[in-house]
Design an enzyme around this catalytic site. Structure first.
Site: not given
Length: 684
Positions: A48, A126, A128, A186
């Site tokens: 699609e 968070e 790394k 990143e």
DNA sequence: GATCCTCGAGTTCT
DNA sequence: CTCGAGGATC
């Protein structure tokens, strides 16, 4: 649709039906890209998607005037580049300080609490990512530029490569785009995509990538975006750079939510936690999940969440005081010691080396690991045949961590220090009070002769470019060079006859030899390779005596007058220069035309840095280490290798390591390159 | 004699 | 970068 205005002002055009259709298709495709690449939750089958994409392409081909750079069809384009242009970042892309141990983390949290004068600190946390740091620039909502981090100040323009990454929106999802938005993040390859990529590489007979990080780096640095397009790169944003016209944001987590709202991919594992216990729990939690995460990580990042608190804390040199990267311990890998052999160094030092069954650890394949000396082999109890755990210590150098005793085979052989040199057969002598055993062959030993020549030719000594290991091996093995002076007797006829050496390279060597003849007394003394006389001592000698003749005539008494020369060093020098063979070689070298400005060292030692000791660490943005050292010495300063109370300034660049930490502990003045240059008199 | 500071030397892989 | 050891200092 409310966003139609974004597409420009072509309302009165006769093709407005197509135009509307194009706008709808683009929006639809962006939506699917977002679901697929950012949310990782496709809602339609690929067929699609392809249908819509081809439809859009056809319409755009029919109406080329309607093609805009942010169209999904425009992710690839342009021809291969010759080289990447260099880009100066609007705002420096800083690196983070690292913590490996819990006590470093305790110290970090303590500094924060004391710096802010409060206990209840909220951290944004968070994973790394183990990828490549980049920055994206959006102007009025459109992606206009993308660059690598480079040294933090300037990077490479990889815009056309980044445009091929579908996770990166070419247009921000908003009706009120900011005038300027720099997004830091990143680029990486997901583990599952990496495996697929390598299977494809293998099927094509292409080289396999060592790990996702290398594959991502290699893909991003392709000069041809058409190659990059075929690589499964993805992206995660983790911060903001320069920005104009964005909403007021109070916290880092709010900034991340803002980016997520613009449909930039942000990591789903991010969180906010309270205090030291919060970050430790998070570290534990992510560590447990590490293997099941879809991407490689090498640690966890903690940032003070409040942006005003970040401001208050500010920066130390190149790194923010309000953030730290908590790295996972270096990864270890098991392998087998196939043999323990010994190497002979310049001074005859016999070093045992473990030859390993190649093993992949910390991003590279390791085959050798030094065992330093006999005591070290004992201490670690390494036998040939043992299974050992290997890691890359201090970032690079492979190290045998421990032996798996349960796996020791019956025929494992303990290391025995040979009694004679494996190269020249001379006796190996170990002084009672020394850890190192040495070959007594001196320059009779080809291994030592080779090392002596390499040292002589090395950059900090005579700086003879091209005279490297391969060439020296040949020259010594073919008995073309016996003493240092012989290298200046080489001629075209001899050189051009060697392996892998035609007229062109031979001429380069001859030019380099000629070039090296103009040198300094300090370099020459250092180049001789006198035991215990390194660069610093060679400089002291040159400065103190002023001429080679004066050094040669000096007795022990006179040598002891030189700063930092004690009885042992004085004796080494006296012995070396008294040796008739050495006197002959020195005379022959002078005869060959080596020369320098006598007394050059004595002048210009008065400068702004006279009497100051500086230490360099990390990579400076524009100066090389040697250049920085030269500048400092020209201003009368001294560059030392280690930080102590006596250090006056520490000059820190990118990726500064333990020396910076120590400098902070001691509360020393830390400069960056700009600050250093500002202290120096204007360069001429 | 103890302690601190610095220098020298060796090392891996891309 | 790290270790070991030489030199300076107290």
């Amino acid at each position: 649709m409310a966003q139609a205005g974004l597409f420009g002002d072509a309302a009165a055009s006769p093709v407005s039906n197509d135009e509307k259709k194009i706008a709808t298709l683009r929006e639809q495709i962006r939506q699917y890209d977002y679901q697929y690449y950012v949310l990782d939750a496709p809602t339609v089958p690929d067929s699609e998607y392809d249908k819509l994409y081809r439809e859009l392409q056809a319409l755009e081909n029919a109406n080329p005037q309607l093609i805009t750079t942010d169209s999904p069809t425009q992710r690839v384009g342009g021809s291969p580049l010759k080289a990447f242009a260099s880009i100066t970042h609007r705002q420096a892309m800083l690196s983070l300080n690292n913590a490996f141990e819990e006590d470093e983390l305790l110290a970090f949290d303590k500094r924060i609490r004391e710096g802010l004068g409060r206990e209840d600190i909220e951290y944004a946390v968070e994973p790394k990512f183990d990828g490549l740091a980049i920055t994206l620039t959006y102007e009025n909502g459109l992606l206009t530029q993308g660059a690598t981090r480079g040294d933090g100040y300037t990077g490479e323009d990889v815009t056309s490569n980044l445009r091929t990454i579908r996770a990166i929106p070419t247009r921000l999802h908003t009706t009120t785009p900011p005038k300027l938005l720099e997004v830091r993040g990143e680029v990486l390859i997901l583990k599952r995509d990496f495996e697929k990529l390598n299977r494809e590489q293998e099927a094509r007979g292409d080289k396999l990538f060592a790990n996702p990080r290398n594959a991502a780096a290699g893909s991003l640095r392709q000069l041809d975006p058409n190659i990059t397009r075929t690589r499964p790169l993805t992206f995660f944003a983790y911060g903001l750079g320069a920005a104009e016209g964005i909403p007021m944001l109070a916290t880092h987590s709010a900034a991340m939510d803002y980016l997520a709202g613009l449909r930039l991919p942000v990591c789903r594992e991010r969180a906010t936690v309270k205090g030291l216990q919060g970050i430790l729990d998070y570290y534990q939690n992510i560590g447990n999940k590490r293997t099941v995460l879809p991407f490689d990580i090498d640690g966890v990042v903690y940032k003070v969440n409040s942006l005003s608190q970040q401001n208050e804390l500010g920066f130390v040199s190149r790194a923010p005081r309000w953030a730290i990267a908590h790295k996972f311990p270096a990864q270890e890998a098991l392998t087998v010691v196939e043999a323990i052999e010994v190497q002979v160094g310049r001074t005859g030092a016999i070093t045992p080396v473990a030859r390993l069954k190649p093993v992949f650890v910390g991003g590279v394949t390791v085959t050798n690991a030094t065992l330093h000396n006999e005591d070290e082999v004992r201490r670690k109890d390494v036998h040939a045949g043992d299974t050992v755990s290997v890691r890359r210590a201090g970032d690079v150098i492979p190290e045998v961590v421990s032996v798996v005793l349960e796996k020791r085979p019956a025929d494992a052989r303990a290391f025995v220090m040979p009694t004679t040199c494996p190269i020249c057969g001379s006796h190996i002598i170990k002084q009672e009070d020394e850890a190192i055993a040495r070959c007594s062959g001196g320059l009779f030993c080809p291994a030592q002769r080779k090392q002596a020549i390499l040292h002589f030719a090395s950059r900090r000594a005579m700086d003879i470019e091209g005279l490297g290991e391969k060439l020296v091996d040949q020259l010594v093995d073919a008995e073309l060079v016996h003493t240092l002076a012989d290298i200046y007797r080489l001629d075209m006829g001899t050189l051009a006859n060697l392996d892998r050496m035609a007229e062109k390279s031979a001429q380069n060597i001859l030019d380099a030899l000629e070039h090296s003849k103009k040198t300094t007394l300090a370099r020459f003394i250092y180049a001789l390779g006198i035991r215990n006389v390194g660069e610093a001592t060679a400089k002291d000698l040159a400065r103190h005596f002023g001429s080679l003749q004066a050094v040669q005539q000096a007795d022990i008494e006179a040598l002891l007058q030189v700063p930092d020369v004690g009885p042992i060093v004085a004796d080494s020098i006296f012995q070396f220069l008294g040796e008739p063979h050495n006197r002959e070689v020195i005379a022959a070298l002078m005869q060959a035309g080596i020369h320098w400005q006598e007394n050059a060292g004595k002048a210009n030692t008065i400068g702004v840095l006279t009497g100051k000791t500086l230490v360099l660490t990390g990579t400076l943005p524009s100066l090389s280490r040697d250049q920085a050292k030269e500048l400092i010495e020209a201003a009368g300063g001294k560059v030392s290798g280690s930080v102590s109370k006596k250090t006056d300034f520490v000059v820190a660049g990118a990726e500064a390591g333990s020396k910076l930490d120590k400098a902070q502990e001691l509360g020393l003045v830390i400069l960056d390159e700009a600050a250093l240059l500002a202290m120096l008199p204007a360069a001429t």
